[in-house]
Design an enzyme around this catalytic site. Structure first.
Site, PDB file in Angstrom:
ATOM      1  N   ASP A   1       2.558  -6.913   2.611  1.00  9.65           N
ATOM      2  CA  ASP A   1       1.371  -6.128   2.994  1.00  9.65           C
ATOM      3  C   ASP A   1       1.839  -4.829   3.668  1.00  9.65           C
ATOM      4  O   ASP A   1       1.288  -4.413   4.686  1.00  9.65           O
ATOM      5  CB  ASP A   1       0.423  -6.917   3.903  1.00  9.65           C
ATOM      6  CG  ASP A   1      -0.968  -6.287   3.960  1.00  9.65           C
ATOM      7  OD1 ASP A   1      -1.200  -5.261   3.277  1.00  9.65           O
ATOM      8  OD2 ASP A   1      -1.828  -6.814   4.696  1.00  9.65           O
TER       9      ASP A   1
ATOM     10  N   HIS B   1       0.883  -1.178   0.000  1.00  9.61           N
ATOM     11  CA  HIS B   1       0.000   0.000   0.000  1.00  9.61           C
ATOM     12  C   HIS B   1       0.915   1.222   0.000  1.00  9.61           C
ATOM     13  O   HIS B   1       1.555   1.521   1.007  1.00  9.61           O
ATOM     14  CB  HIS B   1      -0.875   0.010   1.253  1.00  9.61           C
ATOM     15  CG  HIS B   1      -1.737  -1.213   1.381  1.00  9.61           C
ATOM     16  ND1 HIS B   1      -3.029  -1.257   0.916  1.00  9.61           N
ATOM     17  CD2 HIS B   1      -1.499  -2.445   1.903  1.00  9.61           C
ATOM     18  CE1 HIS B   1      -3.549  -2.462   1.149  1.00  9.61           C
ATOM     19  NE2 HIS B   1      -2.633  -3.202   1.754  1.00  9.61           N
TER      20      HIS B   1
HETATM   21  O1  DOR Z   1      -3.823  -4.088   8.297  1.00 10.37           O
HETATM   22  C1  DOR Z   1      -4.214  -3.753   7.176  1.00 10.37           C
HETATM   23  N1  DOR Z   1      -3.907  -2.551   6.666  1.00 10.37           N
HETATM   24  N2  DOR Z   1      -4.982  -4.594   6.481  1.00 10.37           N
HETATM   25  C2  DOR Z   1      -5.577  -4.241   5.325  1.00 10.37           C
HETATM   26  O2  DOR Z   1      -6.267  -5.031   4.731  1.00 10.37           O
HETATM   27  C3  DOR Z   1      -5.416  -2.865   4.795  1.00 10.37           C
HETATM   28  C4  DOR Z   1      -4.167  -2.262   5.297  1.00 10.37           C
HETATM   29  C5  DOR Z   1      -4.089  -0.776   5.065  1.00 10.37           C
HETATM   30  O3  DOR Z   1      -4.325  -0.336   3.922  1.00 10.37           O
HETATM   31  O4  DOR Z   1      -3.746  -0.046   5.997  1.00 10.37           O
HETATM   32 ZN    ZN Z   2      -3.086  -5.144   2.236  1.00  7.81          ZN
HETATM   33 ZN    ZN Z   3      -5.792  -7.121   3.125  1.00  3.06          ZN
END
Ligand code: DOR
Ligand code: ZN
Ligand code: ZN
Length: 439
Positions: free
Chosen positions: A302, A63
């Site tokens: 992630d 992200h």
């Molecule tokens: O912990 C998370 N943060 N899980 C997600 O699915 C989205 C992500 C975020 O964009 O901050």
């Molecule tokens: Zn994610």
């Molecule tokens: Zn996710």
């Protein structure tokens, strides 16, 4: 004519074994891998004696924020973090502000990423409320579609069986994977207590959500489903039972492999993410399914950056998500050096596997003819410290963790981007944006 550059006499993994070789690069491509003494002439030399020369990691779940959320991360800081962490390609999720659900959103994002990039950047699109609004014109820009059944990107969308089917048909029509975050689709209030949070994000719900998608998948067999951040042993087992070649693929994060919830105090927001940390037993099953059975195809970060003040809060008030780009390679290589992960598994789950899942052309392997996306790693002991991250997000649940590998040099498309703490290109010069699929 000499080749452009040579990484001289480092340790290269060939057929799963460590051997001393020199890697030459010409016009951004790996020109060859040579035994010492047989190398061609090169204009530039980097001495790699005692260092590992590896394909750069490809992280297909990040992200990058930017646009409305520059205080959390920008493409510049996020891709600098990637380069410093030995990650040469990242693929950006669509839950940005605004969410990436139109061609216009996509083009805007790509233009910003192009200007600020230090590594290759690929993109996913969200699926608009009216699925048929997606057109062929999106395809050159994206590597997959991503859906969040628990938190749809568009107001008023519900992940009913019909909606899931439409999304899978879209994946089948365009021949790209549908990525999904397995989670309860029931519409609920934001959880207010610890108990509510863990009930909502339970392993039971992760498994149920996967079952729901698998049932639809069976009806749309030409679709490709990619399961994001598998966090529970039971989910990993279910994937293993249902895999058929590459039509179902899956990923796991280093935090779900190597950390469990019990290591953190009940009220510590620094280790808050969705899905949450599980038990040591889940760690064990995930490690097994990743390595011995190949039921999970790749490791992703992630990378979900938040500001320090948004993380240094009691659990229920903290934002979910942690940075990961500067810890994935050190953590995975520590597992290699501790003989918990083989070299072949490392290369598969960190580089070639992710490229294969998304059909990224010419990347993910250190071999003649592939793009020269390379990380050079020193085998040394050091401790992870969030304050040293290039990411704007400095809070990591791996704070203080001892690791045994440090990325020291990163090359993208044959260009030196990062070396021992310094950056050697301007933003917007190296790497491909957007990353594209094989035709
Ligand atoms: O912990 C998370 N943060 N899980 C997600 O699915 C989205 C992500 C975020 O964009 O901050
Ligand atoms: Zn994610
Ligand atoms: Zn996710």
């Amino acid at each position: 004519m000499p080749v452009d550059s040579i990484l001289e006499r480092g340790i290269v993994i060939l057929d799963g074994r460590e051997v001393i070789r020199s890697v030459t690069i010409d016009a951004g491509i790996i020109e060859g891998i040579y035994e010492p003494g047989f190398e061609p002439l090169a204009s530039e030399k980097i001495n790699c004696e005692g260092l590992y020369i590896l394909p750069g990691a490809i992280d297909i779940h990040v992200h990058m924020r930017d646009m409305g959320q520059e205080d959390k991360e920008e493409y510049s800081t996020g891709t600098m973090a990637a380069a410093a962490g030995g990650v040469t390609s990242v693929v950006d999720m669509p839950n940005s502000i605004p969410p990436t659900v139109t061609l216009n959103d996509l083009e805007e994002k790509i233009a910003i990423a192009r200007e600020k990039r230090y590594v290759n950047v690929g993109f996913y699109a969200g699926i608009p409320k009216i699925v048929s609004d997606v057109s062929q014109d999106w395809l050159p820009h994206i590597l997959g579609f991503k859906v969040y059944p628990h938190a749809p990107l568009t107001e008023g969308t519900r992940y009913t069986k019909e909606r899931i089917k439409e999304c899978m048909e879209l994946s089948a029509k365009y021949g790209i994977p549908l990525l999904f975050h397995p989670a309860s689709t029931e519409k609920r209030e934001r959880p207010k207590t610890h108990d509510e949070f863990f009930r909502l994000h339970s392993c039971e719900n992760e498994v149920e959500s996967l079952k729901q998608f698998l049932a639809v998948k069976a009806e749309v067999y030409e679709s490709r489903l990619h399961v994001c951040h598998v966090s529970c042993g039971a989910t990993a087992r279910l994937i293993l039972e249902n895999r058929a070649e590459d039509t179902i693929t899956a990923e796991v994060t280093p935090h779900h492999l190597f950390l469990s919830g019990g290591e953190f105090s009940h009220d510590d927001g620094r280790a808050k993410m969705v899905p949450p940390l599980r038990s040591p037993h889940d760690n064990e099953v995930l490690q097994q399914v990743l390595c011995s059975t190949g039921g999970i195809d790749c490791v992703v970060t992630d990378h979900a950056p938040h500001e320090t003040f948004e993380k240094r809060l009691p659990f229920m008030d903290a934002d979910s998500g942690i940075p990961g780009l500067e810890t994935i390679v050190p953590l995975m290589l520590t597992a290699v050096f501790e003989e918990k992960v083989s070299w072949l598994d490392y290369l598969r789950v960190c580089s070639s596997g992710p490229a294969r899942i998304l059909g990224i052309a010419g990347k993910g392997v250190l071999a003649k003819g592939y793009d020269a996306d390379v990380t050079v790693v020193s085998k040394e002991n050091w401790e992870i410290r969030g304050k040293d991250f290039h990411s704007k997000a400095k809070i990591t649940p791996f704070e203080g963790r001892s690791v045994k590998a440090r990325p020291v040099i990163t090359i993208v498309g044959g260009e030196l981007v990062y070396s021992y703490g310094g950056f050697f290109t301007d933003p917007g010069v190296v790497g491909r944006v957007p990353l594209r699929r094989l035709r």
